[in-house]
Enzyme design. Structure first.
Site, PDB file in Angstrom:
ATOM      1  N   ASP A   1       4.385   0.731  -1.532  1.00  0.00           N
ATOM      2  CA  ASP A   1       4.699   0.222  -2.868  1.00  0.00           C
ATOM      3  C   ASP A   1       3.523   0.510  -3.803  1.00  0.00           C
ATOM      4  O   ASP A   1       3.669   1.057  -4.905  1.00  0.00           O
ATOM      5  CB  ASP A   1       4.945  -1.293  -2.742  1.00  0.00           C
ATOM      6  CG  ASP A   1       5.541  -1.909  -3.989  1.00  0.00           C
ATOM      7  OD1 ASP A   1       5.869  -1.174  -4.916  1.00  0.00           O
ATOM      8  OD2 ASP A   1       5.672  -3.149  -4.019  1.00  0.00           O
TER       9      ASP A   1
ATOM     10  N   LYS B   1      -4.000  -0.154   8.124  1.00  0.00           N
ATOM     11  CA  LYS B   1      -5.274  -0.888   8.128  1.00  0.00           C
ATOM     12  C   LYS B   1      -5.533  -1.264   9.574  1.00  0.00           C
ATOM     13  O   LYS B   1      -5.645  -2.441   9.939  1.00  0.00           O
ATOM     14  CB  LYS B   1      -5.180  -2.145   7.244  1.00  0.00           C
ATOM     15  CG  LYS B   1      -5.423  -1.904   5.777  1.00  0.00           C
ATOM     16  CD  LYS B   1      -6.842  -1.490   5.438  1.00  0.00           C
ATOM     17  CE  LYS B   1      -7.759  -2.660   5.244  1.00  0.00           C
ATOM     18  NZ  LYS B   1      -9.119  -2.205   4.823  1.00  0.00           N
TER      19      LYS B   1
ATOM     20  N   TYR C   1       7.245  -7.744   3.331  1.00  0.00           N
ATOM     21  CA  TYR C   1       8.194  -8.188   2.315  1.00  0.00           C
ATOM     22  C   TYR C   1       9.401  -8.905   2.941  1.00  0.00           C
ATOM     23  O   TYR C   1      10.130  -9.601   2.257  1.00  0.00           O
ATOM     24  CB  TYR C   1       8.690  -7.016   1.460  1.00  0.00           C
ATOM     25  CG  TYR C   1       7.634  -6.425   0.537  1.00  0.00           C
ATOM     26  CD1 TYR C   1       6.348  -6.950   0.486  1.00  0.00           C
ATOM     27  CD2 TYR C   1       7.925  -5.351  -0.284  1.00  0.00           C
ATOM     28  CE1 TYR C   1       5.383  -6.411  -0.336  1.00  0.00           C
ATOM     29  CE2 TYR C   1       6.967  -4.801  -1.116  1.00  0.00           C
ATOM     30  CZ  TYR C   1       5.696  -5.333  -1.143  1.00  0.00           C
ATOM     31  OH  TYR C   1       4.739  -4.795  -1.967  1.00  0.00           O
TER      32      TYR C   1
ATOM     33  N   ASP D   1       2.931   4.059  -6.564  1.00  0.00           N
ATOM     34  CA  ASP D   1       2.701   3.867  -8.005  1.00  0.00           C
ATOM     35  C   ASP D   1       1.393   4.524  -8.437  1.00  0.00           C
ATOM     36  O   ASP D   1       1.321   5.133  -9.503  1.00  0.00           O
ATOM     37  CB  ASP D   1       2.650   2.368  -8.351  1.00  0.00           C
ATOM     38  CG  ASP D   1       4.023   1.845  -8.750  1.00  0.00           C
ATOM     39  OD1 ASP D   1       5.027   2.443  -8.319  1.00  0.00           O
ATOM     40  OD2 ASP D   1       4.090   0.838  -9.474  1.00  0.00           O
TER      41      ASP D   1
ATOM     42  N   ASP E   1      -7.129   1.357   1.927  1.00  0.00           N
ATOM     43  CA  ASP E   1      -8.083   1.267   0.811  1.00  0.00           C
ATOM     44  C   ASP E   1      -8.686   2.634   0.505  1.00  0.00           C
ATOM     45  O   ASP E   1      -8.801   3.045  -0.658  1.00  0.00           O
ATOM     46  CB  ASP E   1      -9.173   0.215   1.097  1.00  0.00           C
ATOM     47  CG  ASP E   1      -9.753   0.324   2.499  1.00  0.00           C
ATOM     48  OD1 ASP E   1      -9.165   1.030   3.344  1.00  0.00           O
ATOM     49  OD2 ASP E   1     -10.808  -0.295   2.755  1.00  0.00           O
TER      50      ASP E   1
END
Ligand code: NAD
Length: 360
Positions: free
Chosen positions: A248, A192, A142, A252, A224
């Site tokens: 992020d 990852k 980000y 959620d 994942d």
């Protein structure tokens, strides 16, 4: 008695309504734990823009830096959407987080009492689930440079950079381990590492930091798989630590186990001043109608007690009062058969009554 300076920034929309209830709880709990409060209130977001022309006035920022902790309602709303990007309410919040150097975002997702039925997942999957996502907040893709959209070989290309320095990984890993040690001592680091060198490096550094926490059980999981496991069997997790973007998304996903945005508190820590706020926004659709659920904000006060003032018991006291209140009363967003529907103000009062009864 220890004195704690707390900055209250109610913000916009339902922010002031839920903040009012949370402050009542703060005032009730503090003296039980020998805390004397020095509360200061300052504007932030759209409300601050209307008053001063900026969403984060200097006096609010200075007050935040001079506090022991900040309690923030929510910012934003349709009224301020036409404004230039640089003075939008949300910019004020982002600037406050970055000025306070809050690099660790803590998002717990737990099922409170019989709210188990409000989840979209099966009760047997979520009942008893209690996990914490520790998200890196100020680095990663980000913020990484270079970034942008440009023309290359005759076509437009969009690009961002996933970059983490060793010191950035070390400090967030340390927070992850410290939080895990205050919980069930299990830390899952999510990356990852199979395809991204930057997160292979993340894994290496987290493993190294783990040597300082021999009593914590560290495991690693690909992002994942972590997304799938949160939905399949959330009870396997205690604390998760991960990058800005994976955090992020995963926080959620984890949050939705609980059924409602109105139940989710959060903490941002790292610098010298912690900031506590509900996960939800300013909910302009219900602002001013006394319909908002104040529990996310009230639970954020509990997180302040635990993470800024090391008062685990105070947090537990607030959680217990919330669970007890939910047995009978609900705001409209979590209403269920057999419960009495009440508004924001009354929900705050019921939690306060429950606290009073348990401490009389
Ligand atoms: P939102 O979280 O404000 O609302 C989403 C939905 O959830 C709405 O239907 C709302 O009524 C409901 N809801 C949210 N909190 C609730 C509560 N406590 N009790 C009952 N119902 C609740 O998200 P949005 O509608 O996407 O955004 C509205 C504004 O808030 C936007 O300006 C957005 O930028 C801002 N926002 C701010 C923050 C923040 O301050 N941290 C976070 C997210 C969104």
């Amino acid at each position: 008695m220890t004195t704690k300076k707390i900055l209250i920034t109610p913000g916009d929309g339902i922010g002031p309504e839920v903040t009012e209830q949370a402050v009542q709880i703060l005032k009730k709990v503090a003296p039980i734990f020998d805390l004397q409060l020095e509360l200061t209130e300052k504007p932030v977001g759209g409300t601050a823009y209307d008053l001063t022309g900026t969403p984060l006035p200097d006096e609010t920022l200075d007050a935040a830096k001079n506090s022991d902790a900040v309690l923030l309602g929510a910012v934003g709303g349709p009224k301020w959407e036409p404004l230039d990007f640089s003075v939008r309410p949300e910019r004020g919040l982002l600037k406050l987080r970055s000025e306070l150097e809050l690099y660790a975002n803590l998002r717990p997702a737990a099922i409170y009492g019989d709210l188990v039925n409000a989840s979209t997942l099966k009760p047997e999957v979520v009942d008893g689930a209690d996990l914490m996502v520790v998200r890196e907040l100020t680095g990663g893709i980000y913020f990484g440079k270079p970034r942008g959209v440009e023309e290359r070989n005759g076509e437009r290309v969009g690009f961002n950079t996933l970059v983490y320095s060793e010191s950035e990984i070390r400090r967030i890993a340390k927070v992850g381990f410290e939080i895990a040690m205050k919980r069930r001592r299990k830390l899952t680091s999510v990356d990852k590492a199979n395809v991204l060198e930057s997160t292979e490096f993340w894994r290496e550094i987290v493993t190294e930091v783990g040597k300082d926490f021999p009593d914590a059980e560290l495991s690693h999981m690909y992002a994942d798989n972590a997304a799938m496991q949160i939905i399949r069997d959330p009870k396997q997790f205690d604390t998760m630590v991960t990058t800005n973007m994976f955090g992020d998304i995963l926080s959620d996903a984890a949050a939705m186990m609980t059924g409602s945005l109105g139940m989710l508190p959060s903490a941002s820590i790292g610098g010298s001043v912690g900031m506590y706020e509900p996960v939800h926004g300013s909910a302009p659709d219900i602002a001013g109608e006394d319909k908002a659920n104040p529990l996310a904000m009230i639970l954020s006060v509990g997180m302040m007690m635990r993470y800024s003032f090391d008062l685990t018991e105070a947090d537990e006291m607030i959680i217990n009062a919330v669970v007890e209140t939910l047995e009978k009363y609900r705001t409209v967003d979590i209403m269920a058969e057999g419960k009495t529907q009440i508004g924001c103000r009354e929900m705050g009062e019921k939690v306060l009554q429950s606290l009073e009864q348990n401490n009389s």
